[in-house]
Design an enzyme around this catalytic site. Structure first.
Site, PDB file in Angstrom:
ATOM      1  N   PRO A 168     -19.009 -61.532-107.272  1.00  0.00           N
ATOM      2  CA  PRO A 168     -18.578 -60.706-108.414  1.00  0.00           C
ATOM      3  C   PRO A 168     -17.764 -59.481-108.032  1.00  0.00           C
ATOM      4  CG  PRO A 168     -20.883 -60.306-107.931  1.00  0.00           C
ATOM      5  CD  PRO A 168     -20.434 -61.356-106.958  1.00  0.00           C
ATOM      6  N   CYS A 169     -16.532 -59.722-107.558  1.00  0.00           N
ATOM      7  CA  CYS A 169     -15.674 -58.591-107.210  1.00  0.00           C
ATOM      8  C   CYS A 169     -15.324 -57.777-108.448  1.00  0.00           C
ATOM      9  CB  CYS A 169     -14.412 -59.076-106.503  1.00  0.00           C
ATOM     10  SG  CYS A 169     -13.505 -60.325-107.408  1.00  0.00           S
TER      11      CYS A 169
END
Lengths: 232, 182
Positions: A133-134
């Site tokens: 989850p950048c």
């Protein structure tokens, strides 16, 4: 050219037997499979091999076999990325849903506090967006920042979907609030930390920076580790 | 295009590897076929070479992968595989399908192609050449490498490779002359 030489050249064009490529790939243990993933920002394709997920992208993979769904257990194959990039991505995996961290937080957590820019680059090149989850890494000034898988708008949309409330974050940032402390526990947190969200309004104390919080006698939360001291 | 493959290998080893097998599979198979003289051995050699290549790539860092001359590198690995196999010639089951497909290979669209028998015969004749002559002829004419590339691959001076090519070609011509006379 002489006949013999031409014939030798022709020998070089002998096709490989049918299925040769697939047999080689399976012998090397690298056959890829992929499946579609529906998200709030559209359809993505997730590709994986025996070692784990290798990529998530908008384009249907040219190679590999289509599967009905994602593997039950998500592992990630980060082979080929630098150690630094791997460290950034693994740290990013620790950020809980509904929360955000800053680029400098990631840099500090992986022991490279000066490498903030490089963290940004590593996240921009994340081969496995959504699943790693950048999008949960934003600028510390509250600006949502760039997002490879669809720009800032897409990033805001996922964060909103996950319950991180990006508007609230922007509002806090505009007021200069980076941390929230609790008068009762004397602990200060990042605004999206679960602990911070449970602070009742009358007990909530905003801080502009960690020094102000510490001067006021607050210590950093051990869950969201808002300041360098907490991780030391 | 070559650099693109190297970049893919750096970016994602397994996807890059798959692309590499697609790009070079035919070439390496043809090489192994010309060197070993039959399709079953050729498939084993070419597959083994790719598996070794994959294992090696896992150990290489990005810089090393970027600098790889993929074609020459794969040929070098295949040559090693071939060398290691020379002394263990045991009977093995021949996948009939593989043999048949190679046999059909000659029928190219131009119609000037060798027929199946001629292709197999040529591969068989090559396999009877002494190893240094065979590898020189195959690298230069079947695989279309320059003398310089072949020399660096074989670790021999260019002059040696040239003279091995000439001897190999001469031997092949003698053989076909003989078979025509008979």
């Amino acid at each position: 050219m002489e006949t013999l030489e031409r014939e030798l050249q022709e020998l070089g064009r002998v096709p490989a037997p049918r299925g040769f490529v697939d047999r080689v790939i399976s012998a090397a243990g690298v056959g890829e499979r992929y499946a579609e993933l529906e998200t709030v920002i559209g359809t993505f394709f997730v590709a994986w091999n025996r070692a784990g997920v290798t990529s998530v992208g908008r384009e249907r993979p040219e190679e590999g076999e289509k599967a009905d769904g994602l593997p039950r257990q998500l592992r990630f194959d980060l082979e080929g990325l630098t150690e630094f990039e791997q460290a950034v991505l693994r740290k990013t995996l620790e950020i809980p849903r509904g929360q955000v961290r800053s680029y400098s937080w990631v840099a500090r957590e992986i022991g490279r506090p000066r490498a903030v820019r490089a963290v940004g680059t590593a996240l921009a090149n994340n081969p496995i967006p959504i699943l790693i989850p950048c999008h949960r890494v934003v600028r510390s000034d509250g600006v949502i920042g760039q997002y490879g898988a669809g720009g800032p708008e897409a990033k805001r949309k996922i964060l909103d979907f996950e319950g991180a409330d990006p508007d609230r974050l922007a509002r806090l940032a505009r007021q200069g609030t980076r941390f929230l402390g609790s008068r009762t526990t004397r602990i200060f947190c990042l605004p999206t930390c679960n602990a911070a969200r449970r602070i009742q309004e009358q007990n909530r104390v905003p801080f502009q920076d960690e020094r102000a919080a510490e001067r006021a006698g607050y210590r950093p939360c051990s869950r969201c580790r808002p300041a360098a001291q907490a991780s030391a | 295009m070559k650099a693109e493959l190297n970049e893919r290998l750096v970016r994602n080893l397994d996807q890059g590897f798959e692309a590499m097998v697609r790009d070079y599979g035919q070439r390496l198979f043809a090489f192994a076929y010309a060197m070993s003289g039959n399709a079953a051995d050729a498939e084993e050699v070419a597959q083994d070479a790719f598996v070794r290549a994959h294992r090696a790539l896992r150990r290489y860092d990005s810089e090393r992968i970027r600098e790889l001359q993929v074609n020459a590198w794969l040929h070098r690995i295949a040559l090693n595989v071939l060398r290691n196999r020379v002394r263990r010639r045991q009977p093995r089951l021949v996948p009939l399908e593989a043999e048949l497909q190679v046999a059909d290979a000659g029928a190219g669209p131009e119609g000037q192609a060798l027929n199946r028998a001629a292709i197999r015969e040529l591969a068989r004749q090559l396999s009877e050449l002494p190893a240094p002559h065979r590898s020189a002829v195959v690298l230069r004419f079947v695989q279309g490498l320059s003398y310089q590339e072949a020399a660096s691959l074989l670790g021999q001076p260019e002059g040696t490779v040239k003279s091995n090519v000439h001897r190999g070609l001469a031997a092949l011509r003698r053989r076909r002359h003989l078979s025509e006379v008979i």
